[in-house]
Design a protein around this motif. Sequence first.
Motif, PDB file in Angstrom:
ATOM      1  N   ALA A  48     -22.513   4.295  43.011  1.00  0.00           N
ATOM      2  CA  ALA A  48     -22.542   3.523  44.254  1.00  0.00           C
ATOM      3  C   ALA A  48     -23.426   2.279  44.161  1.00  0.00           C
ATOM      4  O   ALA A  48     -23.155   1.275  44.818  1.00  0.00           O
ATOM      5  CB  ALA A  48     -23.024   4.410  45.404  1.00  0.00           C
ATOM      6  N   HIS A  49     -24.489   2.354  43.364  1.00  0.00           N
ATOM      7  CA  HIS A  49     -25.449   1.247  43.245  1.00  0.00           C
ATOM      8  C   HIS A  49     -25.817   1.055  41.775  1.00  0.00           C
ATOM      9  O   HIS A  49     -26.955   1.320  41.376  1.00  0.00           O
ATOM     10  CB  HIS A  49     -26.709   1.540  44.063  1.00  0.00           C
ATOM     11  CG  HIS A  49     -26.452   1.780  45.508  1.00  0.00           C
ATOM     12  ND1 HIS A  49     -26.210   0.761  46.408  1.00  0.00           N
ATOM     13  CD2 HIS A  49     -26.382   2.934  46.226  1.00  0.00           C
ATOM     14  CE1 HIS A  49     -26.024   1.278  47.608  1.00  0.00           C
ATOM     15  NE2 HIS A  49     -26.120   2.588  47.532  1.00  0.00           N
ATOM     16  N   THR A  85     -35.195  -0.503  43.912  1.00  0.00           N
ATOM     17  CA  THR A  85     -34.037  -1.249  44.411  1.00  0.00           C
ATOM     18  C   THR A  85     -34.488  -2.652  44.778  1.00  0.00           C
ATOM     19  O   THR A  85     -35.694  -2.923  44.828  1.00  0.00           O
ATOM     20  CB  THR A  85     -33.436  -0.561  45.652  1.00  0.00           C
ATOM     21  OG1 THR A  85     -34.282  -0.830  46.775  1.00  0.00           O
ATOM     22  CG2 THR A  85     -33.274   0.942  45.459  1.00  0.00           C
ATOM     23  N   LYS A 129     -28.023  10.582  50.229  1.00  0.00           N
ATOM     24  CA  LYS A 129     -27.243   9.376  50.516  1.00  0.00           C
ATOM     25  C   LYS A 129     -27.723   8.731  51.814  1.00  0.00           C
ATOM     26  O   LYS A 129     -27.873   7.513  51.901  1.00  0.00           O
ATOM     27  CB  LYS A 129     -25.754   9.710  50.677  1.00  0.00           C
ATOM     28  CG  LYS A 129     -25.021  10.009  49.415  1.00  0.00           C
ATOM     29  CD  LYS A 129     -23.578  10.364  49.797  1.00  0.00           C
ATOM     30  CE  LYS A 129     -22.685  10.630  48.648  1.00  0.00           C
ATOM     31  NZ  LYS A 129     -21.311  10.960  49.083  1.00  0.00           N
ATOM     32  N   SER A 130     -27.962   9.545  52.798  1.00  0.00           N
ATOM     33  CA  SER A 130     -28.373   9.060  54.107  1.00  0.00           C
ATOM     34  C   SER A 130     -29.712   8.326  54.035  1.00  0.00           C
ATOM     35  O   SER A 130     -29.829   7.201  54.527  1.00  0.00           O
ATOM     36  CB  SER A 130     -28.460  10.237  55.075  1.00  0.00           C
ATOM     37  OG  SER A 130     -28.935   9.814  56.318  1.00  0.00           O
ATOM     38  N   ASP A 133     -29.389   5.052  51.732  1.00  0.00           N
ATOM     39  CA  ASP A 133     -28.712   3.947  52.403  1.00  0.00           C
ATOM     40  C   ASP A 133     -29.530   3.418  53.591  1.00  0.00           C
ATOM     41  O   ASP A 133     -29.593   2.212  53.823  1.00  0.00           O
ATOM     42  CB  ASP A 133     -27.319   4.361  52.853  1.00  0.00           C
ATOM     43  CG  ASP A 133     -26.338   4.492  51.689  1.00  0.00           C
ATOM     44  OD1 ASP A 133     -26.597   3.902  50.610  1.00  0.00           O
ATOM     45  OD2 ASP A 133     -25.328   5.197  51.841  1.00  0.00           O
ATOM     46  N   CYS A 136     -32.415   1.279  52.202  1.00  0.00           N
ATOM     47  CA  CYS A 136     -31.935  -0.013  51.687  1.00  0.00           C
ATOM     48  C   CYS A 136     -31.470  -0.927  52.817  1.00  0.00           C
ATOM     49  O   CYS A 136     -31.701  -2.132  52.780  1.00  0.00           O
ATOM     50  CB  CYS A 136     -30.807   0.203  50.668  1.00  0.00           C
ATOM     51  SG  CYS A 136     -31.433   0.914  49.116  1.00  0.00           S
ATOM     52  N   SER A 137     -30.827  -0.381  53.853  1.00  0.00           N
ATOM     53  CA  SER A 137     -30.361  -1.238  54.949  1.00  0.00           C
ATOM     54  C   SER A 137     -31.496  -1.641  55.882  1.00  0.00           C
ATOM     55  O   SER A 137     -31.521  -2.759  56.354  1.00  0.00           O
ATOM     56  CB  SER A 137     -29.245  -0.554  55.728  1.00  0.00           C
ATOM     57  OG  SER A 137     -29.735   0.585  56.404  1.00  0.00           O
TER      58      SER A 137
END
Length: 142
Positions: A48-49, A85, A129-130, A133, A136-137
């Motif tokens: 995914a990344h 990241t 995942k939650s 993400d 990062c957001s």
Amino acid sequence: MSFSKPDFSLTIFNILKEKTVMKCVKKKRGEKSEYDIQCECIEWVRHAHPGYIVFSIPNEAAGTRASKYKRTGMLPGVSDLIAITPYGIMFIEMKNAVGRQSKPQRTFQALVEALGYPYYLCRSLEEFKSVFDLQCSSTSQS
């Protein structure tokens, strides 16, 4: 962000000095192990990344050579995964449904958080995942 500076030398010293006996927690039939969950998470990030760096710290692999590795920087309680990241660094501890953090893991979490870095405890790929993400957001909008 405001935080008080903890006494790092004393805290790190106590982590290194502490002899913690990890209790084996029996998993229920069909329940995934921490190893399996962590493998899924690493695989997901790499797909995914692909530009992000996520790596493990295999402290448990030190075994009988723990004193040798402590001298070279091994630190009991370090999170299972560290993610780097474009949005920052995060520390992630993996546990299965019934796993619990050891005292050195809780101490390491407190140090990381006191320094202002995010630390997460994840029990499944979905949870990983939650938080991944979300981290990062939310930091990309700051």
